[in-house]
Design a protein around this motif. Structure first.
Motif, PDB file in Angstrom:
ATOM      1  N   GLN A  66      49.701  37.163  51.715  1.00  0.00           N
ATOM      2  CA  GLN A  66      49.559  37.962  50.496  1.00  0.00           C
ATOM      3  C   GLN A  66      50.638  37.595  49.480  1.00  0.00           C
ATOM      4  N   LYS A  67      51.807  37.270  49.978  1.00  0.00           N
ATOM      5  CA  LYS A  67      52.892  36.842  49.086  1.00  0.00           C
ATOM      6  C   LYS A  67      52.476  35.602  48.308  1.00  0.00           C
ATOM      7  N   ALA A  68      51.841  34.657  49.004  1.00  0.00           N
ATOM      8  CA  ALA A  68      51.394  33.430  48.343  1.00  0.00           C
ATOM      9  C   ALA A  68      50.347  33.735  47.275  1.00  0.00           C
ATOM     10  N   ILE A  69      49.479  34.703  47.530  1.00  0.00           N
ATOM     11  CA  ILE A  69      48.459  35.073  46.550  1.00  0.00           C
ATOM     12  C   ILE A  69      49.096  35.654  45.293  1.00  0.00           C
TER      13      ILE A  69
ATOM     14  N   ARG B 197      44.606  42.091  38.265  1.00  0.00           N
ATOM     15  CA  ARG B 197      44.505  40.651  38.464  1.00  0.00           C
ATOM     16  C   ARG B 197      44.158  40.262  39.900  1.00  0.00           C
ATOM     17  N   LEU B 198      44.480  41.130  40.853  1.00  0.00           N
ATOM     18  CA  LEU B 198      44.287  40.775  42.256  1.00  0.00           C
ATOM     19  C   LEU B 198      43.421  41.794  42.999  1.00  0.00           C
ATOM     20  N   SER B 199      42.585  42.489  42.281  1.00  0.00           N
ATOM     21  CA  SER B 199      41.831  43.592  42.886  1.00  0.00           C
ATOM     22  C   SER B 199      40.878  43.121  43.975  1.00  0.00           C
ATOM     23  N   ASP B 200      40.404  41.894  43.898  1.00  0.00           N
ATOM     24  CA  ASP B 200      39.485  41.400  44.919  1.00  0.00           C
ATOM     25  C   ASP B 200      40.218  40.900  46.160  1.00  0.00           C
ATOM     26  N   GLU B 201      41.454  40.424  45.975  1.00  0.00           N
ATOM     27  CA  GLU B 201      42.187  39.839  47.085  1.00  0.00           C
ATOM     28  C   GLU B 201      42.985  40.865  47.888  1.00  0.00           C
ATOM     29  N   LEU B 202      43.727  41.713  47.203  1.00  0.00           N
ATOM     30  CA  LEU B 202      44.593  42.660  47.917  1.00  0.00           C
ATOM     31  C   LEU B 202      44.870  43.897  47.077  1.00  0.00           C
ATOM     32  N   PRO B 203      43.850  44.720  46.833  1.00  0.00           N
ATOM     33  CA  PRO B 203      44.030  45.862  45.934  1.00  0.00           C
ATOM     34  C   PRO B 203      45.010  46.917  46.431  1.00  0.00           C
ATOM     35  N   TYR B 204      45.120  47.106  47.746  1.00  0.00           N
ATOM     36  CA  TYR B 204      45.936  48.216  48.248  1.00  0.00           C
ATOM     37  C   TYR B 204      47.139  47.757  49.068  1.00  0.00           C
ATOM     38  N   ALA B 205      47.334  46.452  49.184  1.00  0.00           N
ATOM     39  CA  ALA B 205      48.416  45.941  50.022  1.00  0.00           C
ATOM     40  C   ALA B 205      49.713  45.746  49.254  1.00  0.00           C
ATOM     41  N   THR B 206      49.750  46.131  47.984  1.00  0.00           N
ATOM     42  CA  THR B 206      50.947  45.908  47.166  1.00  0.00           C
ATOM     43  C   THR B 206      51.498  47.220  46.618  1.00  0.00           C
ATOM     44  N   THR B 207      52.807  47.214  46.403  1.00  0.00           N
ATOM     45  CA  THR B 207      53.456  48.285  45.669  1.00  0.00           C
ATOM     46  C   THR B 207      54.671  47.687  44.983  1.00  0.00           C
TER      47      THR B 207
ATOM     48  N   ALA C 209      60.882  44.443  42.696  1.00  0.00           N
ATOM     49  CA  ALA C 209      60.341  43.803  43.892  1.00  0.00           C
ATOM     50  C   ALA C 209      58.894  44.233  44.072  1.00  0.00           C
ATOM     51  N   ILE C 210      58.032  43.257  44.290  1.00  0.00           N
ATOM     52  CA  ILE C 210      56.637  43.526  44.634  1.00  0.00           C
ATOM     53  C   ILE C 210      56.528  43.401  46.150  1.00  0.00           C
ATOM     54  N   TRP C 211      56.179  44.505  46.805  1.00  0.00           N
ATOM     55  CA  TRP C 211      56.066  44.510  48.259  1.00  0.00           C
ATOM     56  C   TRP C 211      54.630  44.210  48.675  1.00  0.00           C
ATOM     57  N   VAL C 212      54.490  43.317  49.657  1.00  0.00           N
ATOM     58  CA  VAL C 212      53.192  43.040  50.271  1.00  0.00           C
ATOM     59  C   VAL C 212      53.351  43.161  51.786  1.00  0.00           C
TER      60      VAL C 212
ATOM     61  N   VAL D 253      58.786  38.750  45.090  1.00  0.00           N
ATOM     62  CA  VAL D 253      57.777  39.219  46.035  1.00  0.00           C
ATOM     63  C   VAL D 253      58.412  39.271  47.427  1.00  0.00           C
ATOM     64  N   LYS D 254      58.314  40.438  48.079  1.00  0.00           N
ATOM     65  CA  LYS D 254      58.912  40.632  49.393  1.00  0.00           C
ATOM     66  C   LYS D 254      57.844  41.090  50.387  1.00  0.00           C
ATOM     67  N   VAL D 255      58.055  40.738  51.645  1.00  0.00           N
ATOM     68  CA  VAL D 255      57.102  41.082  52.695  1.00  0.00           C
ATOM     69  C   VAL D 255      57.683  42.166  53.593  1.00  0.00           C
ATOM     70  N   ARG D 256      56.921  43.229  53.797  1.00  0.00           N
ATOM     71  CA  ARG D 256      57.252  44.259  54.773  1.00  0.00           C
ATOM     72  C   ARG D 256      55.960  44.623  55.497  1.00  0.00           C
ATOM     73  N   GLU D 257      55.824  44.196  56.725  1.00  0.00           N
ATOM     74  CA  GLU D 257      54.589  44.389  57.461  1.00  0.00           C
ATOM     75  C   GLU D 257      54.225  45.874  57.545  1.00  0.00           C
ATOM     76  N   ASN D 258      52.978  46.149  57.182  1.00  0.00           N
ATOM     77  CA  ASN D 258      52.432  47.510  57.270  1.00  0.00           C
ATOM     78  C   ASN D 258      53.279  48.538  56.510  1.00  0.00           C
ATOM     79  N   TRP D 259      53.786  48.179  55.342  1.00  0.00           N
ATOM     80  CA  TRP D 259      54.607  49.121  54.573  1.00  0.00           C
ATOM     81  C   TRP D 259      53.830  50.402  54.239  1.00  0.00           C
ATOM     82  N   SER D 260      52.506  50.293  54.070  1.00  0.00           N
ATOM     83  CA  SER D 260      51.719  51.469  53.667  1.00  0.00           C
ATOM     84  C   SER D 260      51.494  52.444  54.812  1.00  0.00           C
TER      85      SER D 260
END
Length: 301
Positions: free
Chosen positions: A244-247, A208-218, A236-239, A281-288
Motif C-alpha cells: 500500500q505504501k508503494a501505491i 485519488r486512491l479510492s479503488d485501491e485502498l479507500p480505508y487502509a489510510t489515515t 505522516a500517511i499511515w498504511v 508514508v509509514k507502515v503500521r500493520e492493522n492500524w485500523s
C-alpha cells in the motif's frame, strides 16, 4: 402585546444522522456555505464528528456531521465510527435523518431506532432526489415511511446543487430553542487548523486512491508551525501494508506529489495563506484495528 414583530434569537446543535454515503457531508457544506467536511464517492469518508457553524440574523446553528451508522465491519475503526454516530444525538437539539432517494435500507432502519429513543424533534431529509427519474415514485415511498415513523417534517433535497436548502433551514430554525449565539459571527468550526489539514490530505487519498485502498489510510500531522505568513506542515500517511505504501507513493513519487499538491492548495484556500507541506508514508500493520494507535491518531477522545 407589542405592536412590533420581533423574532427571538435562537441557538442550538443539529445532528446529521444516516447510513454511509447518503450525502451528509455534502449537506453540511451546503448548509454552512463552505467546504469544511471532506467528501468522496466512497462510504465512510467521514470518520469524526465535525461541527460546522451557520450564523444568520436571528439564529446560529451548530451542525454536527457524523460518520455513517453501518452494519458489518468488525475492526476497532468500525466500532469507533458507530460509537461517534450513536453519541451525536446526546448533544443535539434537532436531528436530521438523511437518506438517499429512493431507498430505505436496514441501516436506515437502524438509524431510526437510534432516533426514536430520544425525545428530540427530527426531520427526514430525502437527498439525491435527482436520481429518481419519475418524481411520482417518491409519493408511495414517502407514504410508506410516514406510516411507520413519526417525523416533524419531510424535506426533498439535491444537496450538491443546493435545491431544497432554504426550506430545510427555515424548518430547522423553527425547531431550535431560543438562545444567544455561542460562537463568533465568522467562526466556521471548533476544529483546529491542524485537524483540518489532516482531513484535507485524507480527502485527496480518498479521491485519488479510492479503488485501491479507500480505508487502509489515515493521516497524522507531526508538525504544524507558523513561520510568519507561511504555515510549515509535516504529515505522516499511515498504511497497513508495504504494498500500500508503494501505491500511495506511485511511480517515481508522482502519486504522493499530486496528493500533496492538491492538499496544499486546499489548505491555502481554507487558511488564507501560503503552506509548505511535507508528506511521508509509514507502515503500521492493522492500524485500523489498534485501539492504542487510533487513540494516538485522534479517533478516540
Amino acid at each position: 402585546m407589542s405592536k412590533f414583530d420581533v423574532q427571538p434569537s435562537r441557538f442550538g446543535h443539529v445532528a446529521l444522522l444516516g447510513r454511509p454515503n447518503v450525502g451528509k457531508s455534502t449537506l453540511l457544506n451546503a448548509l454552512i456555505g463552505a467546504d469544511l467536511s471532506i467528501v468522496s464517492p466512497k462510504p465512510q469518508t467521514t470518520r469524526h464528528r465535525i461541527l460546522g457553524i451557520a450564523t444568520h440574523e436571528h439564529a446560529q446553528i451548530a451542525f454536527l456531521d457524523t460518520p455513517g451508522l453501518h452494519e458489518g465491519g468488525k475492526r476497532a475503526m468500525n466500532r469507533q465510527l458507530n460509537r461517534v454516530a450513536r453519541h451525536a444525538p446526546d448533544e443535539a437539539d434537532v436531528l436530521l435523518h438523511v437518506i438517499a432517494a429512493p431507498r430505505w435500507t436496514d441501516e436506515d432502519e437502524q438509524v431510526w431506532k437510534l432516533i426514536e429513543q430520544r425525545d428530540i424533534p427530527c426531520l427526514l431529509v430525502i437527498n439525491k432526489i435527482d436520481l429518481v427519474k419519475d418524481k411520482a415514485d417518491l409519493l408511495p415511498f414517502v407514504e410508506s415511511i410516514s406510516k411507520r415513523h413519526a417525523y416533524q417534517g419531510i424535506h426533498y433535497l439535491q444537496a450538491t446543487r443546493g435545491k431544497g436548502l432554504k426550506a430545510l433551514m427555515n424548518d430547522v430554525v423553527r425547531l431550535l430553542p431560543e438562545g444567544q449565539a455561542v460562537y463568533a459571527e465568522d467562526d466556521l468550526t471548533d476544529r483546529s487548523e491542524r485537524f483540518l489539514a489532516a482531513e484535507m490530505i485524507r480527502e485527496q487519498l480518498m479521491l485519488r486512491l479510492s479503488d485501491e485502498l479507500p480505508y487502509a489510510t489515515t493521516v497524522e500531522i507531526e508538525r504544524f508551525e507558523q513561520d510568519g505568513e507561511l504555515a510549515r506542515i509535516s504529515a505522516a500517511i499511515w498504511v497497513e501494508r508495504e504494498g500500500q505504501k508503494a501505491i500511495v507513493i506511485g511511480a517515481g513519487g508522482a502519486q504522493l506529489k499530486a496528493i500533496g499538491s492538491q492538499a496544499r492548495r486546499r489548505m491555502e484556500t481554507m487558511f488564507g495563506g501560503k503552506v509548505f507541506l511535507q508528506l511521508w508514508v509509514k507502515v503500521r500493520e492493522n492500524w485500523s484495528d489498534d485501539d492504542g494507535l487510533l487513540r494516538q491518531l485522534g479517533y478516540m477522545d
